[in-house]
Scaffold this motif. Structure first.
Motif, mmCIF file in Angstrom:
data_model
loop_
_atom_site.group_PDB
_atom_site.id
_atom_site.type_symbol
_atom_site.label_atom_id
_atom_site.label_comp_id
_atom_site.label_asym_id
_atom_site.label_seq_id
_atom_site.Cartn_x
_atom_site.Cartn_y
_atom_site.Cartn_z
ATOM 1 N N HIS A 71 0.933 -1.124 0.138
ATOM 2 C CA HIS A 71 0.016 -0.095 0.151
ATOM 3 C C HIS A 71 0.864 1.196 0.024
ATOM 4 O O HIS A 71 1.526 1.561 0.924
ATOM 5 N N SER A 72 0.797 2.024 -1.069
ATOM 6 C CA SER A 72 1.753 3.176 -1.109
ATOM 7 C C SER A 72 1.028 4.344 -0.527
ATOM 8 O O SER A 72 0.072 4.838 -0.814
ATOM 9 N N THR A 73 1.837 4.640 0.690
ATOM 10 C CA THR A 73 1.448 5.848 1.575
ATOM 11 C C THR A 73 2.554 7.008 1.672
ATOM 12 O O THR A 73 2.337 7.945 2.334
ATOM 13 N N GLN A 74 3.791 7.012 0.767
ATOM 14 C CA GLN A 74 4.803 8.069 0.855
ATOM 15 C C GLN A 74 4.799 8.632 -0.316
ATOM 16 O O GLN A 74 6.197 9.230 -0.675
ATOM 17 N N GLY A 75 3.912 8.908 -1.010
ATOM 18 C CA GLY A 75 4.127 9.874 -2.209
ATOM 19 C C GLY A 75 4.406 9.043 -3.360
ATOM 20 O O GLY A 75 4.924 7.935 -3.686
ATOM 21 N N LEU A 76 4.196 9.607 -4.540
ATOM 22 C CA LEU A 76 4.456 9.272 -5.958
ATOM 23 C C LEU A 76 5.572 8.819 -6.436
ATOM 24 O O LEU A 76 6.323 7.652 -6.781
#
Length: 345
Positions: free
Chosen positions: A252-257
Motif C-alpha cells: 500500500h503506497s502511502t509515501q508519495g508518488l
C-alpha cells in the motif's frame, strides 16, 4: 526563425497518467532547448513526480482550478512573475488559455480544438478524438511545432526510460523489500495493480486472480506484489483473498508518488489496466502487460505505455463483442503470451 526562448512553460494539468505521457514531450523540449529554463504547470497531485523529472527545471502548481475570474487573475499573476517567452499547452482548457493570454506570453501554442484555442496565437490541428496515434505522440507533436518555429532542432522521438533512479538505489531497495516481506531474493517480482482510479475499465478481481494462478502454474518462482494507492485498500485486500496458495504481498503506497515509482522500478513485470501506475511503470521502462477496451478514446494505441516496444504487451476484448466488455478477454491465453514473452526463453 525567431529568437530561441529562454523561459518555456509546458502545461499538462490533468490526471496522473496524462502527465506521465507528457514526459517524452518534456524530454524533446529539453534536448532542443538545452539552455532554456523549462517549467511545468501541473496540479498538486502530480507535483512531486514532476519535480523528480530531470527535464524540468521548475514546477508551478496550478492552485487556482475553478473558473472564477479571481482565480484566472491569480494564475495570470503567477505566470507573469515567471516572464515566460513561450507556453505550450499539451492539454487546453479555457481558464488556462485566458490566463496565458492575459499574461501576454509572446508565443502560445495549443491544440486547435474547443473554444479555448482563441487564446492562443499558434495552434496545431491534431484531431485527437480519432485516436490515430499514442497520446504521448500527440504531446510530442506540439513540442515539435514549437521547435520548428524557433529553429531547426532535433525533433526525433526520445528513447525511454523517461523516469529513472540510480541502479544501486533500486538494487538496495529490492533487497530491502524482499527481506521485509520474506520474499526469496531470486523470485520474479510481478507487480499487479487491480485498481483503476476511476479512469478506465478494468479486469474483474476474479480475472486477475485467474491470471495470477495461470502465471504461477507456468512460473513457480514468482511472487506477486499487489499494489494499492489511496482509497484502493479494499480492492487489493479483496484480490489477496482470492490468491490462496499463490505467493503474494500487499504493498500500500502511502509515501508519495516518487517513493511509489521507486518501488515499481524493482518489478520484473507490471500488470494493470490503463491507469496512472501503469504509465509510471512504462516511463521507467519496466516490462508491462496492460488491459484496454476497444473504445476509440481508450484503445491500446491511444494510451500506449512509454516503455520500449519489446517491453510491453496489450490485450483488449476480441472482435464480435462489446468494445468495453473486459470479461471477454481470455486471461489464460494472456498468461501464456506474457510468460513466453518475458520469462520463458
Amino acid at each position: 526563425m525567431s529568437d530561441i526562448p529562454r523561459r518555456i512553460l509546458i502545461i499538462r494539468n490533468d490526471k496522473l497518467g496524462d502527465f506521465v505521457l507528457s514526459l517524452p514531450a518534456f524530454a524533446l523540449a529539453r534536448r532542443a532547448f538545452p539552455h532554456a529554463h523549462i517549467t511545468a504547470l501541473v496540479p498538486e497531485y502530480t507535483r512531486e513526480l514532476a519535480e523528480a523529472c530531470e527535464y524540468i527545471d521548475e514546477v508551478l502548481v496550478d492552485r487556482h482550478r475553478d473558473t472564477s475570474w479571481s482565480h484566472v487573475l491569480r494564475l495570470c499573476h503567477d505566470l507573469r512573475a515567471h516572464d515566460f517567452d513561450a507556453a505550450i499547452a499539451l492539454f487546453s482548457i479555457g481558464r488556462v488559455g485566458l490566463a496565458l493570454w492575459l499574461a501576454r506570453i509572446p508565443y502560445r501554442l495549443a491544440p486547435a480544438t474547443k473554444i479555448a484555442q482563441i487564446f492562443y496565437n499558434h495552434r496545431l490541428r491534431q484531431r485527437r478524438s480519432r485516436s490515430e496515434k499514442p497520446e504521448w505522440e500527440y504531446n510530442c507533436d506540439l513540442v515539435r511545432r514549437c521547435i520548428t518555429h524557433f529553429g531547426d532542432g532535433d525533433t526525433s522521438t526520445p528513447a525511454p526510460p523517461f523516469l529513472h533512479f540510480p541502479r544501486d538505489e533500486i538494487t538496495d531497495l529490492r533487497e530491502h523489500f524482499c527481506a521485509q516481506h520474506t520474499i526469496h531474493r531470486d523470485a520474479r517480482l510481478i507487480f499487479l495493480h487491480a485498481g483503476s482510479g476511476g479512469s478506465a475499465n478494468n479486469l474483474s478481481l476474479e480475472q486477475y486472480a485467474t491470471l495470477a494462478a495461470a502465471i504461477f502454474t507456468r512460473i513457480p518462482a514468482v511472487h506477486f506484489v499487489l499494489t494499492a494507492g489511496p482509497g484502493e485498500e479494499e480492492v487489493v485486500h479483496a484480490l489477496a483473498n482470492l490468491l490462496t496458495g499463490i505467493p503474494h504481498t500487499v504493498y500500500h503506497s502511502t509515501q508519495g508518488l516518487v517513493n511509489f515509482a521507486r518501488h515499481l522500478a524493482i518489478a520484473d513485470l507490471f500488470i494493470a489496466g490503463s491507469t496512472g501506475p501503469l504509465h509510471i511503470a512504462g516511463a521507467l521502462d519496466v516490462p508491462t502487460v496492460a488491459f484496454y477496451t476497444r473504445r476509440r478514446s481508450a484503445t491500446a494505441l491511444r494510451w500506449q505505455t512509454l516503455n520500449s516496444e519489446d517491453r510491453r504487451l496489450a490485450f483488449s476484448p476480441p472482435d464480435g463483442v462489446e468494445k468495453t466488455d473486459m470479461s471477454a478477454i481470455d486471461v489464460d491465453a494472456a498468461a501464456v503470451t506474457l510468460c513466453r514473452t518475458f520469462f520463458i526463453t
